[in-house]
Write an enzyme that holds these catalytic residues in place. Structure first.
Site, PDB file in Angstrom:
ATOM      1  CD  GLU A   1      -4.863   4.238   0.838  1.00 58.15           C
ATOM      2  OE1 GLU A   1      -5.456   5.321   0.733  1.00 58.15           O
ATOM      3  OE2 GLU A   1      -4.302   3.866   1.877  1.00 58.15           O
TER       4      GLU A   1
ATOM      5  CG  ASN B   1      -7.550  -1.142   6.294  1.00 61.00           C
ATOM      6  OD1 ASN B   1      -6.681  -0.642   6.987  1.00 61.00           O
ATOM      7  ND2 ASN B   1      -7.937  -0.614   5.148  1.00 61.00           N
TER       8      ASN B   1
ATOM      9  CG  ASP C   1      -4.460  -1.885   3.720  1.00 61.33           C
ATOM     10  OD1 ASP C   1      -4.720  -2.559   4.738  1.00 61.33           O
ATOM     11  OD2 ASP C   1      -4.481  -0.638   3.709  1.00 61.33           O
TER      12      ASP C   1
ATOM     13  CG  ASP D   1      -0.354  -3.948   4.385  1.00 63.05           C
ATOM     14  OD1 ASP D   1      -0.914  -3.418   3.416  1.00 63.05           O
ATOM     15  OD2 ASP D   1      -0.107  -3.354   5.462  1.00 63.05           O
TER      16      ASP D   1
ATOM     17  CG  ASN E   1      -1.834   1.225   1.258  1.00 66.41           C
ATOM     18  OD1 ASN E   1      -1.449   2.305   0.821  1.00 66.41           O
ATOM     19  ND2 ASN E   1      -3.047   1.057   1.758  1.00 66.41           N
TER      20      ASN E   1
ATOM     21  CG  ASP F   1       0.339   5.085   6.073  1.00 69.72           C
ATOM     22  OD1 ASP F   1       0.376   4.718   4.888  1.00 69.72           O
ATOM     23  OD2 ASP F   1      -0.701   5.502   6.619  1.00 69.72           O
ATOM     24  CG  HIS F   2       0.346   0.432   4.483  1.00 72.05           C
ATOM     25  ND1 HIS F   2      -0.459  -0.576   4.964  1.00 72.05           N
ATOM     26  CD2 HIS F   2      -0.423   1.546   4.490  1.00 72.05           C
ATOM     27  CE1 HIS F   2      -1.661  -0.092   5.240  1.00 72.05           C
ATOM     28  NE2 HIS F   2      -1.672   1.194   4.962  1.00 72.05           N
TER      29      HIS F   2
END
Length: 253
Positions: free
Chosen positions: A34, A145, A143, A214, A7, A243-244
DNA sequence: ATGTCACAGTCCCTGTGA
């Protein structure tokens, strides 16, 4: 064979990290989430110059998923096939493997309507997994989540009553696994947290406040050939990271 | 502990989503 998921939190804003990473890691297949782009701005040409075919399902400001491959890319399917849906899943066949790049809705909060949307979306993903061609190797990466167990969360007490760790979400992951999919990173690293995401805020990365959300869900055909799966934490460091962090897996030929 | 980031519209700040 090396397969990755990442991501990137805007492919446009992250290109300065993604392009050199592709050169260094040289994965054969990459699932991206994303992208936050339309197809018009997606870097098809730039990817081609470093050896990647690509398929993109873009939306613009939000969402956007892609598959990159240097081992062929055919039979692309964008989305679940609905009208007006968000750009959260794309599938393609690469080197005979059915590849799905997934960006599961965040959910926001247990009482938010977006949480029900998340559960419904995961149920639809399970139908895709159930209906797949079981003679063909398959991977569902992305991802999700969802932190599948408490080991996948740096402090479960902080997440009580929050999304990403609730039982209905974890049940949805188990439903996917019940179709014959294996959480490969967990199988190959039992007992290791293997976090993949750290909030930009509060210095979460250097404090170790991460989640493993992930995932690489692979079928038995691929699991049998897997030799390693790991998180590339280096990609979370340095200038303007996502951020991933990317998750990778390696398979014997 | 809303100690960050990215995007687009309201356009050099603010609301939204993560």
């Amino acid at each position: 064979m090396k397969i990755a998921t990442w991501n990137v939190n805007s492919l446009n804003a992250r290109w300065h990290r993604v392009e050199p990473w592709l050169r260094e890691q040289s994965p054969d297949i990459v699932m991206i989430q994303e992208t936050k782009q339309t197809d018009e701005t997606f870097p098809f040409v730039e990817l081609s110059t470093i050896g990647y075919e690509a398929a993109h399902y873009g939306q613009g400001r939000w969402n956007g998923v892609a598959i990159l491959s240097r081992v062929g890319l055919v039979d692309v399917v964008r989305g679940f096939g609905d009208d007006d849906e968000e750009a959260r899943i794309i599938a393609a066949t690469c080197a005979g493997i059915r590849v799905h790049s997934c960006y599961v809705p965040n959910g926001r909060a247990l009482e938010d309507p977006h949480y029900q949307y998340k559960l419904e979306w995961l149920a639809r993903l399970a139908h895709v997994a159930e209906d797949r061609d079981f003679s063909q190797p398959a991977i569902f990466g992305g991802d999700f989540n969802v932190a599948p167990s408490d080991l996948d969360c740096y402090d479960p007490s902080i997440f009580e009553g929050a999304t990403h760790v609730s039982e209905p979400e974890r049940d949805a992951i188990r439903t996917l696994e019940a179709t014959g999919l294996i959480d490969l990173t967990r199988r190959l690293n039992p007992g290791e947290p293997c976090f993949t995401w750290w909030d930009y805020r509060r210095g979460s990365f250097h404090r170790g406040w991460g989640l493993r959300i992930d995932l690489l869900l692979v079928d038995e055909l691929l699991s049998a050939k897997a030799t390693a799966s790991y998180v590339d934490r280096e990609a979370r460091k340095g200038e303007k990271p996502s951020d991933h962090a990317p998750v990778l897996a390696e398979f014997a030929d």
